[in-house]
Design an enzyme around this catalytic site. Sequence first.
Site, mmCIF file in Angstrom:
data_model
loop_
_atom_site.group_PDB
_atom_site.id
_atom_site.type_symbol
_atom_site.label_atom_id
_atom_site.label_comp_id
_atom_site.label_asym_id
_atom_site.label_seq_id
_atom_site.Cartn_x
_atom_site.Cartn_y
_atom_site.Cartn_z
ATOM 1 N N LYS A 173 58.433 32.010 69.896
ATOM 2 C CA LYS A 173 58.258 30.611 70.283
ATOM 3 C C LYS A 173 59.042 30.377 71.563
ATOM 4 O O LYS A 173 59.952 31.133 71.930
ATOM 5 C CB LYS A 173 58.734 29.656 69.194
ATOM 6 N N ASP A 194 65.552 27.703 62.864
ATOM 7 C CA ASP A 194 64.260 27.892 63.530
ATOM 8 C C ASP A 194 63.181 28.437 62.597
ATOM 9 O O ASP A 194 61.996 28.401 62.921
ATOM 10 C CB ASP A 194 64.394 28.851 64.722
#
EC number: 2.7.1.148
Length: 269
Positions: free
Chosen positions: A8, A133
């Site tokens: 990401k 995350d």
Amino acid sequence: MIVFPNCKINLGLHITAKRTDGFHDLETVFYPLPVTDALEVITPGTLQFASSGIPVPGDTADNLCLRAFHLLQLDYPQVQPVNIHLHKHIPIGAGLGGGSSDAAFMLQLLNNKFQLGLTSGQLIDYAAQLGSDCPFFILNQPCYATGRGEIMEPLSLDLSGYSFLLVHPGIHVNTGWAFRQITPQAPVRALKEVIQLPVTEWKQAISNDFEAPVFAAHPELAAIKATMYSEGAVYATMSGSGSAVVGLFPKSKIADIRWDASYLVFKVN
């Protein structure tokens, strides 16, 4: 069974408050990109872990894939010992979420392999126990995130008209150190509103709070970002607390830049 955990990037990142539990509240936009590791699991009867590709530092017993296995096995004894092989391709300590992605994909892989029937919401709850995350990679779509990063709101954000250039110079930025350099403050305007501006306006409107202290400590990162802009990037930013720098270029028009031979460079067209 094999899966391919992706990375990401962060499009904007603001540290908004220090929490009583020692963590920080933040706001960011997570955006997935198809730079991937490879994670394979088979069922041999004994729990084993091996890795290849980019060396994985630290004690193997602390690897997030193993922690994900043990976390699920506590509640679901039918999760049998497995043989895990992780091929690392996503740079470690780069702000790209590679370890978090591996953990989240491990949860999903075990859920499918052992037919546990866990919902996305349940998987997100497990992922949140592994790292801030990790929950993002259960949804794995553009999201506006708050809290520690685990409170997510899917966004309609289509960047298919752009190509991405990721450059990691091999610098490791300690996340704890980076957070200690920040004085939290609420943004003037929520990032989920600002991200809706045209990408051509992001350079002036969207920022990452970690850039100032990290760039001061590692000027070469600032130089990478400046080079991307000088070579045609529409928007460039450090991802997370670093040290990967990502540039958005018009589709299939990434400049042929001569980077230092030691840098890891990824192009996503």
